[in-house]
Design a protein around this motif. Structure first.
Motif, PDB file in Angstrom:
ATOM      1  N   ILE A   1       0.834  -1.199   0.000  1.00  0.00           N
ATOM      2  CA  ILE A   1       0.000   0.000   0.000  1.00  0.00           C
ATOM      3  C   ILE A   1       0.867   1.247   0.000  1.00  0.00           C
ATOM      4  N   ALA A   2       1.943   1.220   0.810  1.00  0.00           N
ATOM      5  CA  ALA A   2       2.875   2.358   0.844  1.00  0.00           C
ATOM      6  C   ALA A   2       3.506   2.574  -0.524  1.00  0.00           C
ATOM      7  N   GLY A   3       3.846   1.483  -1.210  1.00  0.00           N
ATOM      8  CA  GLY A   3       4.431   1.591  -2.530  1.00  0.00           C
ATOM      9  C   GLY A   3       3.474   2.215  -3.541  1.00  0.00           C
ATOM     10  N   VAL A   4       2.206   1.843  -3.463  1.00  0.00           N
ATOM     11  CA  VAL A   4       1.205   2.420  -4.371  1.00  0.00           C
ATOM     12  C   VAL A   4       1.072   3.919  -4.145  1.00  0.00           C
ATOM     13  N   PHE A   5       0.973   4.326  -2.885  1.00  0.00           N
ATOM     14  CA  PHE A   5       0.844   5.760  -2.587  1.00  0.00           C
ATOM     15  C   PHE A   5       2.103   6.532  -2.977  1.00  0.00           C
ATOM     16  N   SER A   6       3.270   5.920  -2.805  1.00  0.00           N
ATOM     17  CA  SER A   6       4.506   6.582  -3.218  1.00  0.00           C
ATOM     18  C   SER A   6       4.561   6.725  -4.737  1.00  0.00           C
ATOM     19  N   GLY A   7       4.069   5.713  -5.449  1.00  0.00           N
ATOM     20  CA  GLY A   7       3.993   5.815  -6.900  1.00  0.00           C
ATOM     21  C   GLY A   7       3.057   6.932  -7.335  1.00  0.00           C
ATOM     22  N   MET A   8       1.927   7.064  -6.646  1.00  0.00           N
ATOM     23  CA  MET A   8       0.996   8.145  -6.934  1.00  0.00           C
ATOM     24  C   MET A   8       1.635   9.502  -6.657  1.00  0.00           C
TER      25      MET A   8
ATOM     26  N   ASP B   1       0.175  16.004  -0.290  1.00  0.00           N
ATOM     27  CA  ASP B   1       0.273  15.858   1.168  1.00  0.00           C
ATOM     28  C   ASP B   1      -0.401  14.579   1.645  1.00  0.00           C
ATOM     29  N   LYS B   2      -1.571  14.283   1.082  1.00  0.00           N
ATOM     30  CA  LYS B   2      -2.305  13.099   1.524  1.00  0.00           C
ATOM     31  C   LYS B   2      -1.607  11.816   1.089  1.00  0.00           C
ATOM     32  N   THR B   3      -1.143  11.757  -0.169  1.00  0.00           N
ATOM     33  CA  THR B   3      -0.463  10.540  -0.624  1.00  0.00           C
ATOM     34  C   THR B   3       0.818  10.295   0.176  1.00  0.00           C
ATOM     35  N   ASP B   4       1.539  11.366   0.478  1.00  0.00           N
ATOM     36  CA  ASP B   4       2.757  11.235   1.280  1.00  0.00           C
ATOM     37  C   ASP B   4       2.415  10.746   2.683  1.00  0.00           C
ATOM     38  N   HIS B   5       1.342  11.298   3.270  1.00  0.00           N
ATOM     39  CA  HIS B   5       0.929  10.903   4.621  1.00  0.00           C
ATOM     40  C   HIS B   5       0.466   9.451   4.644  1.00  0.00           C
ATOM     41  N   TYR B   6      -0.311   9.031   3.647  1.00  0.00           N
ATOM     42  CA  TYR B   6      -0.809   7.654   3.608  1.00  0.00           C
ATOM     43  C   TYR B   6       0.334   6.657   3.455  1.00  0.00           C
ATOM     44  N   ALA B   7       1.323   7.000   2.634  1.00  0.00           N
ATOM     45  CA  ALA B   7       2.488   6.121   2.470  1.00  0.00           C
ATOM     46  C   ALA B   7       3.249   6.006   3.787  1.00  0.00           C
ATOM     47  N   TYR B   8       3.389   7.129   4.472  1.00  0.00           N
ATOM     48  CA  TYR B   8       4.102   7.163   5.752  1.00  0.00           C
ATOM     49  C   TYR B   8       3.391   6.310   6.790  1.00  0.00           C
ATOM     50  N   VAL B   9       2.082   6.440   6.893  1.00  0.00           N
ATOM     51  CA  VAL B   9       1.305   5.661   7.867  1.00  0.00           C
ATOM     52  C   VAL B   9       1.404   4.170   7.554  1.00  0.00           C
TER      53      VAL B   9
END
Length: 274
Positions: free
Chosen positions: A146-153, A177-185
């Protein structure tokens, strides 16, 4: 004995869950996560105390304490000390590290004792240990995916905005900001799961008595995956690396993890799909 097994299973799972919240507080100074982790860890301590009291009542006073009882007391003491430190001091790394050790001691103590029967009578102790190890590892892989998908986005959006290219697809994606935060979480969730999974894997190898398995390529590469995501968190929290570089590193860590999983069937002595 079945009741004791259920109690011990509850201690193991709640202990693991409390470590997830403590890790979240450690990397992000999350007071809500710290309260939740402290509450779960306090419950673990209560369950350990109940189990310990019943064990001491049943203990034959004429006999010396067994290794099982001694290690259980050690784990109980580590939990108690970490709760006290967590209550009066802000030393998150100490609390988390002590409880990782306490969790490993507790798991080794449980799964090495044939008198503590697993919940399913048809299972061996090692089967239940591997089940928990695999469950935690799969959970970490899912979180990292999931983190990889958000980082790709994030990387895609960043490149589009930098080149001033607009499209309808960009409007359907979350903000940077949201994609970075979701990847971090997602990484915050995956990292402690992988660490706990690795610790149980080491416990299984110790119980099997074949220390050579510690040097299996899959085991070594799994520690590299752990280090890759740890370095991602270090870059974000300490070094304050820009989001686009963090996204690329997160994608690189995901690729390392994916290759580690896919090629395990070819070069690992015991991590094989078939």
């Amino acid at each position: 004995m079945v009741t004791k097994s259920w109690l011990y299973d509850a201690i193991i799972y709640i202990y693991a869950l409390s470590l997830l919240f403590y890790f979240s507080d450690f990397v992000g100074s999350n007071r809500s996560a710290k309260r939740m982790g402290a509450g779960l860890l306090s419950f673990v301590w209560v369950l350990q105390t109940v189990y310990l009291v019943f064990s001491l009542i049943e203990h034959n006073r004429a006999a010396a304490y067994s290794m099982f009882e001694a290690l259980f007391m050690l784990s109980w003491l580590l939990v108690a000390v970490s709760l006290i430190i967590s209550r009066f001091f802000r030393i998150e790394l100490f609390v988390f590290s002590v409880n990782v050790i306490g969790f490993a001691v507790l798991a080794l103590n449980f799964f090495s004792n044939p008198k503590v029967s697993p919940t399913l009578a048809s299972w061996k102790i090692s089967d239940e240990l591997l089940f928990i190890h695999i469950s935690l590892s799969i959970g970490s892989y899912g979180a990292f995916a999931i983190a990889g998908v958000f980082s790709g986005m994030y990387w895609f959006l960043h490149r589009q905005l930098k080149e001033k290219k607009w499209s309808k697809l960009m409007q359907r994606l979350p903000s940077l900001d949201k994609t970075d935060h979701y990847a971090y979480v997602s990484v915050i969730i995956g990292a402690p799961l992988l660490l706990l999974g690795l610790s149980l894997g080491v416990v299984w190898i110790v119980l099997e008595g074949d220390i050579r398995l510690l040097f299996d390529p899959k085991v070594i590469n799994s520690w590299f995956v752990m280090l890759a995501y740890t370095f991602y968190l270090f870059q974000r929290i300490v070094m304050k690396i820009p989001g686009d570089r963090l996204a690329l590193w997160n994608l690189a860590a995901f690729c390392i993890m994916a290759l580690n999983v896919v090629f395990a069937n070819f070069y690992s002595a015991f991590h094989q799909w078939s």
